[in-house]
Structure formats: structure tokens, C-alpha cells
Design a protein around this motif. Structure first.
Motif, PDB file in Angstrom:
ATOM      1  N   TRP A 137      -2.602  -3.777  -1.462  1.00  0.00           N
ATOM      2  CA  TRP A 137      -3.357  -2.783  -0.704  1.00  0.00           C
ATOM      3  C   TRP A 137      -4.843  -3.131  -0.611  1.00  0.00           C
ATOM      4  O   TRP A 137      -5.571  -2.468   0.114  1.00  0.00           O
ATOM      5  CB  TRP A 137      -3.156  -1.388  -1.290  1.00  0.00           C
ATOM      6  CG  TRP A 137      -3.431  -1.298  -2.756  1.00  0.00           C
ATOM      7  CD1 TRP A 137      -4.629  -1.033  -3.359  1.00  0.00           C
ATOM      8  CD2 TRP A 137      -2.484  -1.473  -3.808  1.00  0.00           C
ATOM      9  NE1 TRP A 137      -4.491  -1.044  -4.724  1.00  0.00           N
ATOM     10  CE2 TRP A 137      -3.182  -1.301  -5.027  1.00  0.00           C
ATOM     11  CE3 TRP A 137      -1.102  -1.745  -3.838  1.00  0.00           C
ATOM     12  CZ2 TRP A 137      -2.548  -1.408  -6.265  1.00  0.00           C
ATOM     13  CZ3 TRP A 137      -0.483  -1.851  -5.071  1.00  0.00           C
ATOM     14  CH2 TRP A 137      -1.193  -1.686  -6.260  1.00  0.00           C
ATOM     15  N   VAL A 138      -5.299  -4.177  -1.316  1.00  0.00           N
ATOM     16  CA  VAL A 138      -6.664  -4.694  -1.119  1.00  0.00           C
ATOM     17  C   VAL A 138      -6.637  -6.214  -0.933  1.00  0.00           C
ATOM     18  O   VAL A 138      -7.634  -6.886  -1.158  1.00  0.00           O
ATOM     19  CB  VAL A 138      -7.600  -4.319  -2.289  1.00  0.00           C
ATOM     20  CG1 VAL A 138      -7.879  -2.823  -2.306  1.00  0.00           C
ATOM     21  CG2 VAL A 138      -7.059  -4.789  -3.630  1.00  0.00           C
ATOM     22  N   ARG A 139      -5.499  -6.728  -0.498  1.00  0.00           N
ATOM     23  CA  ARG A 139      -5.358  -8.187  -0.373  1.00  0.00           C
ATOM     24  C   ARG A 139      -5.650  -8.636   1.058  1.00  0.00           C
ATOM     25  O   ARG A 139      -4.857  -9.341   1.681  1.00  0.00           O
ATOM     26  CB  ARG A 139      -3.960  -8.633  -0.809  1.00  0.00           C
ATOM     27  CG  ARG A 139      -3.887 -10.131  -1.191  1.00  0.00           C
ATOM     28  CD  ARG A 139      -2.458 -10.562  -1.496  1.00  0.00           C
ATOM     29  NE  ARG A 139      -1.845  -9.766  -2.556  1.00  0.00           N
ATOM     30  CZ  ARG A 139      -0.550  -9.773  -2.834  1.00  0.00           C
ATOM     31  NH1 ARG A 139       0.293 -10.504  -2.101  1.00  0.00           N
ATOM     32  NH2 ARG A 139      -0.071  -9.007  -3.806  1.00  0.00           N
ATOM     33  N   ALA A 173     -11.065  -4.477  10.616  1.00  0.00           N
ATOM     34  CA  ALA A 173     -11.576  -4.302   9.255  1.00  0.00           C
ATOM     35  C   ALA A 173     -11.490  -5.599   8.469  1.00  0.00           C
ATOM     36  O   ALA A 173     -12.444  -5.992   7.783  1.00  0.00           O
ATOM     37  CB  ALA A 173     -10.800  -3.197   8.543  1.00  0.00           C
ATOM     38  N   ARG A 174     -10.355  -6.279   8.584  1.00  0.00           N
ATOM     39  CA  ARG A 174     -10.184  -7.524   7.838  1.00  0.00           C
ATOM     40  C   ARG A 174     -11.173  -8.585   8.306  1.00  0.00           C
ATOM     41  O   ARG A 174     -11.740  -9.328   7.494  1.00  0.00           O
ATOM     42  CB  ARG A 174      -8.756  -8.047   7.994  1.00  0.00           C
ATOM     43  CG  ARG A 174      -8.499  -9.294   7.152  1.00  0.00           C
ATOM     44  CD  ARG A 174      -7.066  -9.779   7.276  1.00  0.00           C
ATOM     45  NE  ARG A 174      -6.828 -10.874   6.363  1.00  0.00           N
ATOM     46  CZ  ARG A 174      -6.322 -12.071   6.702  1.00  0.00           C
ATOM     47  NH1 ARG A 174      -5.956 -12.298   7.960  1.00  0.00           N
ATOM     48  NH2 ARG A 174      -6.150 -13.003   5.802  1.00  0.00           N
ATOM     49  N   SER A 225     -13.678   4.883  -2.091  1.00  0.00           N
ATOM     50  CA  SER A 225     -14.183   6.029  -1.327  1.00  0.00           C
ATOM     51  C   SER A 225     -13.164   6.527  -0.314  1.00  0.00           C
ATOM     52  O   SER A 225     -13.263   7.669   0.157  1.00  0.00           O
ATOM     53  CB  SER A 225     -15.485   5.655  -0.609  1.00  0.00           C
ATOM     54  OG  SER A 225     -15.244   4.912   0.582  1.00  0.00           O
ATOM     55  N   GLY A 226     -12.193   5.683   0.024  1.00  0.00           N
ATOM     56  CA  GLY A 226     -11.165   6.073   0.969  1.00  0.00           C
ATOM     57  C   GLY A 226      -9.864   6.506   0.328  1.00  0.00           C
ATOM     58  O   GLY A 226      -9.006   7.070   1.008  1.00  0.00           O
ATOM     59  N   TRP A 271      -8.740  -0.473   4.934  1.00  0.00           N
ATOM     60  CA  TRP A 271      -7.589  -1.353   4.702  1.00  0.00           C
ATOM     61  C   TRP A 271      -6.463  -0.686   3.921  1.00  0.00           C
ATOM     62  O   TRP A 271      -5.294  -0.786   4.319  1.00  0.00           O
ATOM     63  CB  TRP A 271      -8.027  -2.652   4.017  1.00  0.00           C
ATOM     64  CG  TRP A 271      -6.893  -3.593   3.800  1.00  0.00           C
ATOM     65  CD1 TRP A 271      -6.084  -3.657   2.705  1.00  0.00           C
ATOM     66  CD2 TRP A 271      -6.381  -4.562   4.720  1.00  0.00           C
ATOM     67  NE1 TRP A 271      -5.128  -4.629   2.869  1.00  0.00           N
ATOM     68  CE2 TRP A 271      -5.276  -5.200   4.095  1.00  0.00           C
ATOM     69  CE3 TRP A 271      -6.758  -4.974   5.998  1.00  0.00           C
ATOM     70  CZ2 TRP A 271      -4.554  -6.214   4.711  1.00  0.00           C
ATOM     71  CZ3 TRP A 271      -6.042  -5.990   6.608  1.00  0.00           C
ATOM     72  CH2 TRP A 271      -4.947  -6.598   5.979  1.00  0.00           C
ATOM     73  N   PRO A 272      -6.731   0.024   2.806  1.00  0.00           N
ATOM     74  CA  PRO A 272      -5.606   0.668   2.106  1.00  0.00           C
ATOM     75  C   PRO A 272      -4.869   1.680   2.980  1.00  0.00           C
ATOM     76  O   PRO A 272      -3.634   1.772   2.921  1.00  0.00           O
ATOM     77  CB  PRO A 272      -6.277   1.338   0.903  1.00  0.00           C
ATOM     78  CG  PRO A 272      -7.520   0.552   0.674  1.00  0.00           C
ATOM     79  CD  PRO A 272      -7.995   0.180   2.047  1.00  0.00           C
TER      80      PRO A 272
END
Length: 306
Positions: A137-139, A173-174, A225-226, A271-272
Motif C-alpha cells: 500500500w506504499v510500494r 500520484a506515483r 494523513s490519508g 496512493w493507499p
């Protein structure tokens, strides 16, 4: 659950590593990891965690142990990580109790930011091998072909089920995240309400340390924060609440993010959620019952300069 439903290897493992066999099973949770709460024959309560051995667990448990030793509110590991076939297994103290802190208002966001700032400050003094690969989820930094990190059981499904706006949001975003060029630090990436327990507004426990990651500080704060309000389905707090989280985090850490870091934080906040909405779509929920991404993507992308 009945004790005879335990994995075959577990009683002997407990006797070898903890000096006592299981007497009662208190709970069992199966997600990415298998988490089993046990009462041992000597009367002690422990939690055993087993997950596929991808090389990350040793660093995660070592970092957790160092924070617990310093008094940070988390369970203290009782064993190192031990290989059991294809699994990485360890045991830790049972740290039960406390309540979730509900809500996603700016006021609630500040309370979550306070704990996250403390957590990141503690991790800044911990030296372990980077826990790579990062949690999926953060990759966003993966080197697999295509937009998403390779996950076989998802990739074999019909990708047309993922809404186009989710793909576009993740791509933009990426792209911003990969252009950052910021140094990576050790941080916590699974910062969701369901992983924290409180006594009133005082933090009691941060769980699920398999969620440690190696990403830029601003990106980790942005992701948190998200996700801080998430309990279950995909979720994003209001933009104003993420803004309050990031402002409080910087104040508490005593350093303002640069303009580029601010953008990276906003990109990482998306992203998540994009990962989660894709997950739901590929499991047959299109769109998910309460899609948080569509109404917020444009504003968060604008702030990310993506």
C-alpha cells in the motif's frame, strides 16, 4: 477457536521459544499475517505472529523491540523472528485493552499526528536493515512492470474492473512520488485507526509493526494523513483534516517541509486509497460502497503538483 485448530508446528514452537505450550486460544486473525492470541500453560498471555517470509520481518521486529524498550506504547517482542518452513514467526507480549479513537475531523487528526510524530522521532534513532520490499500500500517505488506492484492473485483478475479515474489518480500520484529524489527513512506505513488503541485521548498501543517501510519522511507523513481514520473499507479524511495532520506533524517535529516535500506528502496521501479502491474493485465491488477517492482526487493532486 478450538486448540486442535492450531497450526501443527505451533505447540512445539511455543515450548521451544517460550518455555510453555498453549493452553487456550484467545483469538485468531488472518490477514496478510496470521495472528494468534494464546494463554500458555504457565498462565501468561502472548501473541504469535506468522507471515510469509519475504525478508522484512527481522527488521520490523527489531525496530519494535527497541521502541518497546524505550517505553513507546507497543507490545514488546518476546522472541526473535524464527523461520518455520516458509513462514517468519515471532511472539510478543499481549497488549490488550484500549479503544479506537473514531472520527476524521481536524481535531482528531491532530491527536493522531502527535502520536505519529513521536513514533517517527523514535524510529529516527533506530538502525536496522531497510524493511524492503515496502508494504504494497506504499510500494509506489516498485520495479515491476506496469503501474501497480505485482500481486499475483490480483493481477490475474480482470483489470478493466478498476475505474479509469483510480488508475489515472494512481499514475499521477506515483509519477510525482518517483520524481521526488528525497532520502528514505525508517517509518510506519500502516497508520490506521484500527491499528491504534487509546485510553481517552492518551495513546495506549500501536499495533501491526509489519507495516514499517523505507520511504521519504514527507511521503510517510502524507500517507498517514490519508489513512489515520481508516477502519475497514477504503477511506480518506477530509482534505482539511489531512492538512491539519501535516501541519501538526511538522510543528511537533520542529521542521517545516519544503515546498517539494509538501507536494510529496499530498501525492502519498492518495496512493493507499487508490490501492484500496483497486482492491475492492478487483474483488467485485465497483465502485466501493463509499468511494473516498473520486471526490478528493483532483484537489489532492493539485496540492501535489501532479
Amino acid at each position: 477457536m478450538p486448540s486442535d485448530d492450531l497450526p501443527d508446528w505451533l505447540p512445539a514452537w511455543c515450548l521451544d521459544q517460550l518455555g510453555s505450550e498453549p493452553a487456550d486460544v484467545l483469538f485468531r486473525i488472518q490477514r496478510i499475517s496470521m495472528v494468534i492470541g494464546l494463554r500458555l500453560a504457565d498462565g501468561s498471555d502472548v501473541v504469535v505472529k506468522a507471515r510469509p517470509d519475504d525478508g522484512r520481518a527481522t527488521s520490523c521486529v527489531a525496530a519494535q523491540a527497541r521502541l518497546a524498550e524505550r517505553g513507546f506504547p507497543c507490545a514488546r517482542p518476546l522472541t526473535p523472528v524464527v523461520e518455520v518452513g516458509s513462514l517468519a514467526v515471532h511472539a510478543e507480549q499481549s497488549r490488550t485493552g484500549g479503544d479506537m479513537l473514531p472520527g476524521d475531523s481536524p481535531d482528531v487528526a491532530v491527536h493522531y499526528a502527535e502520536v505519529f510524530a513521536r513514533l517517527m522521532a523514535e524510529l529516527a534513532d533506530v538502525t536496522v536493515a531497510p524493511p524492503l520490499p515496502n508494504p504494497r500500500w506504499v510500494r509506489w517505488d516498485h520495479t515491476d512492470p506496469g503501474l501497480w506492484p505485482a500481486i499475483d492473485f490480483l493481477d490475474e483478475r480482470d483489470q478493466s474492473a478498476v475505474p479509469a479515474y483510480v488508475v489515472e489518480t494512481a499514475e499521477r500520484a506515483r509519477g510525482r512520488l518517483l520524481a521526488a529524489g528525497l532520502p528514505c527513512v525508517l517509518g510506519y506505513s500502516d497508520y490506521e485507526a484500527q491499528n491504534l488503541r487509546w485510553h481517552g485521548r492518551r495513546i495506549w498501543a500501536v499495533h501491526d509493526w509489519d507495516g514499517l517501510a523505507w520511504q521519504p519522511e514527507a511521503a510517510l507523513a502524507g500517507a498517514a494523513s490519508g489513512t489515520f481514520a481508516k477502519v475497514g473499507p477504503p477511506a480518506l479524511p477530509p482534505v482539511e483534516s489531512s492538512e491539519a495532520f501535516l501541519a501538526a506533524y511538522q510543528d511537533l517535529r520542529g521542521r517545516s517541509f519544503t515546498a517539494a516535500e509538501q507536494e510529496i506528502a499530498w501525492a502519498a496521501s492518495l496512493w493507499p486509497a487508490a490501492h484500496d479502491v483497486r482492491w475492492e474493485a478487483l474483488h467485485g465491488t465497483t465502485p466501493p460502497p463509499a468511494d473516498p477517492l473520486r471526490p478528493q482526487a483532483a484537489e489532492r493532486l493539485r496540492r501535489a503538483n501532479a
